[in-house]
Write a protein that holds these residues in place. Structure first.
Motif, PDB file in Angstrom:
ATOM      1  N   ALA A  54       0.805  -1.229   0.000  1.00  0.00           N
ATOM      2  CA  ALA A  54       0.000   0.000   0.000  1.00  0.00           C
ATOM      3  C   ALA A  54       0.839   1.281   0.000  1.00  0.00           C
ATOM      4  O   ALA A  54       0.293   2.367  -0.199  1.00  0.00           O
ATOM      5  CB  ALA A  54      -0.922   0.003   1.223  1.00  0.00           C
ATOM      6  N   LEU A  55       2.138   1.167   0.232  1.00  0.00           N
ATOM      7  CA  LEU A  55       2.983   2.365   0.331  1.00  0.00           C
ATOM      8  C   LEU A  55       3.070   3.101  -1.003  1.00  0.00           C
ATOM      9  O   LEU A  55       3.095   2.477  -2.069  1.00  0.00           O
ATOM     10  CB  LEU A  55       4.388   1.986   0.805  1.00  0.00           C
ATOM     11  N   PRO A  56       3.163   4.423  -0.947  1.00  0.00           N
ATOM     12  CA  PRO A  56       3.235   5.213  -2.182  1.00  0.00           C
ATOM     13  C   PRO A  56       4.610   5.153  -2.839  1.00  0.00           C
ATOM     14  O   PRO A  56       5.621   4.863  -2.180  1.00  0.00           O
ATOM     15  CB  PRO A  56       2.942   6.634  -1.681  1.00  0.00           C
ATOM     16  N   GLU A  57       4.629   5.431  -4.123  1.00  0.00           N
ATOM     17  CA  GLU A  57       5.903   5.516  -4.856  1.00  0.00           C
ATOM     18  C   GLU A  57       6.648   6.802  -4.526  1.00  0.00           C
ATOM     19  O   GLU A  57       7.862   6.870  -4.663  1.00  0.00           O
ATOM     20  CB  GLU A  57       5.670   5.415  -6.361  1.00  0.00           C
ATOM     21  N   LYS A  58       5.908   7.826  -4.108  1.00  0.00           N
ATOM     22  CA  LYS A  58       6.518   9.093  -3.717  1.00  0.00           C
ATOM     23  C   LYS A  58       6.051   9.459  -2.317  1.00  0.00           C
ATOM     24  O   LYS A  58       4.892   9.268  -1.980  1.00  0.00           O
ATOM     25  CB  LYS A  58       6.138  10.221  -4.672  1.00  0.00           C
ATOM     26  N   VAL A  59       6.960   9.994  -1.530  1.00  0.00           N
ATOM     27  CA  VAL A  59       6.658  10.533  -0.208  1.00  0.00           C
ATOM     28  C   VAL A  59       7.240  11.930  -0.171  1.00  0.00           C
ATOM     29  O   VAL A  59       8.440  12.112  -0.428  1.00  0.00           O
ATOM     30  CB  VAL A  59       7.254   9.654   0.916  1.00  0.00           C
ATOM     31  N   ASP A  63      11.144  10.234  -4.641  1.00  0.00           N
ATOM     32  CA  ASP A  63      10.956   8.916  -5.247  1.00  0.00           C
ATOM     33  C   ASP A  63      11.366   7.812  -4.288  1.00  0.00           C
ATOM     34  O   ASP A  63      12.264   7.985  -3.452  1.00  0.00           O
ATOM     35  CB  ASP A  63      11.805   8.790  -6.522  1.00  0.00           C
ATOM     36  N   ARG A  64      10.715   6.670  -4.436  1.00  0.00           N
ATOM     37  CA  ARG A  64      11.039   5.511  -3.606  1.00  0.00           C
ATOM     38  C   ARG A  64      12.469   5.071  -3.872  1.00  0.00           C
ATOM     39  O   ARG A  64      12.917   5.004  -5.011  1.00  0.00           O
ATOM     40  CB  ARG A  64      10.050   4.373  -3.885  1.00  0.00           C
ATOM     41  N   ARG A  70      17.109  -5.503   0.769  1.00  0.00           N
ATOM     42  CA  ARG A  70      15.725  -5.351   0.335  1.00  0.00           C
ATOM     43  C   ARG A  70      14.817  -6.258   1.162  1.00  0.00           C
ATOM     44  O   ARG A  70      15.154  -7.405   1.440  1.00  0.00           O
ATOM     45  CB  ARG A  70      15.567  -5.707  -1.146  1.00  0.00           C
ATOM     46  N   SER A  71      13.661  -5.722   1.557  1.00  0.00           N
ATOM     47  CA  SER A  71      12.712  -6.473   2.364  1.00  0.00           C
ATOM     48  C   SER A  71      11.346  -5.803   2.275  1.00  0.00           C
ATOM     49  O   SER A  71      11.265  -4.579   2.137  1.00  0.00           O
ATOM     50  CB  SER A  71      13.172  -6.494   3.829  1.00  0.00           C
ATOM     51  N   ALA A  72      10.285  -6.592   2.402  1.00  0.00           N
ATOM     52  CA  ALA A  72       8.934  -6.037   2.465  1.00  0.00           C
ATOM     53  C   ALA A  72       8.691  -5.348   3.803  1.00  0.00           C
ATOM     54  O   ALA A  72       7.663  -4.700   3.985  1.00  0.00           O
ATOM     55  CB  ALA A  72       7.901  -7.140   2.251  1.00  0.00           C
ATOM     56  N   LEU A  73       9.643  -5.447   4.730  1.00  0.00           N
ATOM     57  CA  LEU A  73       9.512  -4.822   6.048  1.00  0.00           C
ATOM     58  C   LEU A  73      10.184  -3.456   6.112  1.00  0.00           C
ATOM     59  O   LEU A  73      10.102  -2.774   7.137  1.00  0.00           O
ATOM     60  CB  LEU A  73      10.094  -5.735   7.127  1.00  0.00           C
ATOM     61  N   THR A  74      10.867  -3.062   5.044  1.00  0.00           N
ATOM     62  CA  THR A  74      11.550  -1.767   5.018  1.00  0.00           C
ATOM     63  C   THR A  74      11.264  -1.059   3.693  1.00  0.00           C
ATOM     64  O   THR A  74      11.013  -1.694   2.677  1.00  0.00           O
ATOM     65  CB  THR A  74      13.078  -1.920   5.180  1.00  0.00           C
ATOM     66  N   ALA A  75      11.315   0.266   3.734  1.00  0.00           N
ATOM     67  CA  ALA A  75      11.125   1.067   2.521  1.00  0.00           C
ATOM     68  C   ALA A  75      11.848   2.390   2.726  1.00  0.00           C
ATOM     69  O   ALA A  75      12.125   2.794   3.859  1.00  0.00           O
ATOM     70  CB  ALA A  75       9.645   1.295   2.241  1.00  0.00           C
TER      71      ALA A  75
END
Length: 163
Positions: A54-59, A63-64, A70-75
């Motif tokens: 659900a996280l956005p490509e931009k914050v 840009d992301r 790499r992990s689904a637990l970090t961004a």
């Protein structure tokens, strides 16, 4: 840092203190960001995987730029990176009555200014703890980036108390 300058940020009075400093790093602009990957139980890991989707490509128009490993637990976003970690441990002093908190678009955050001028925000009253690290270089811009996380957190991490 003025938390009340950006978008829909308001203070709340939860009796909490912000976080232990985890081994999360924000690297310099010419290096890849890095972050320690949390090790939550399977139930929390599933919530965090849903958050990652659900996280956005931009914050905050950045840009992301996900950290290593790499992990689904970090961004991450930008450089120096705003780092999000999901499934972090409950902060040891979360019940400190002198803590500072903020409510951003319906998501409660514990707030701690670090000695280096950076900030750590951790969700409160959610089934998983989500930590956002705002580097010193972005601290003067306020807590506006948290508004970009409010919708995804509300969608993926139910209200309640994390186990």
């Amino acid at each position: 840092m003025n938390f009340f300058r950006h978008r829909h940020t308001a203070a709340f009075g939860l009796p909490v203190l912000a976080l232990l400093i985890a081994a999360t790093g924000c690297s310099s602009a010419d290096e890849e960001p890095s972050a320690a990957v949390p090790g939550p139980d399977a139930k929390v890991a599933k919530l965090c995987q849903n958050l990652d989707k659900a996280l956005p490509e931009k914050v905050d128009d950045l840009d992301r730029n996900d950290p290593e490993p790499r992990s689904a637990l970090t961004a991450g976003w930008g450089s120096p990176a705003i780092i999000l970690r999901c499934g972090v441990e409950r902060p040891a002093k979360m019940n400190d009555p002198n803590a500072y908190g903020a409510d951003v678009d319906g998501v409660g955050w514990l707030v701690e200014e670090q000695d280096d001028g950076s900030y750590v925000f951790t969700t409160s009253l959610r089934k998983a703890y989500v930590e956002v690290r705002l580097p010193k270089e972005r601290a003067d811009e306020g807590a506006g980036p948290l508004t970009d996380f409010a919708g995804p957190v509300k969608k993926a991490i139910p209200e309640g108390i994390a186990d």
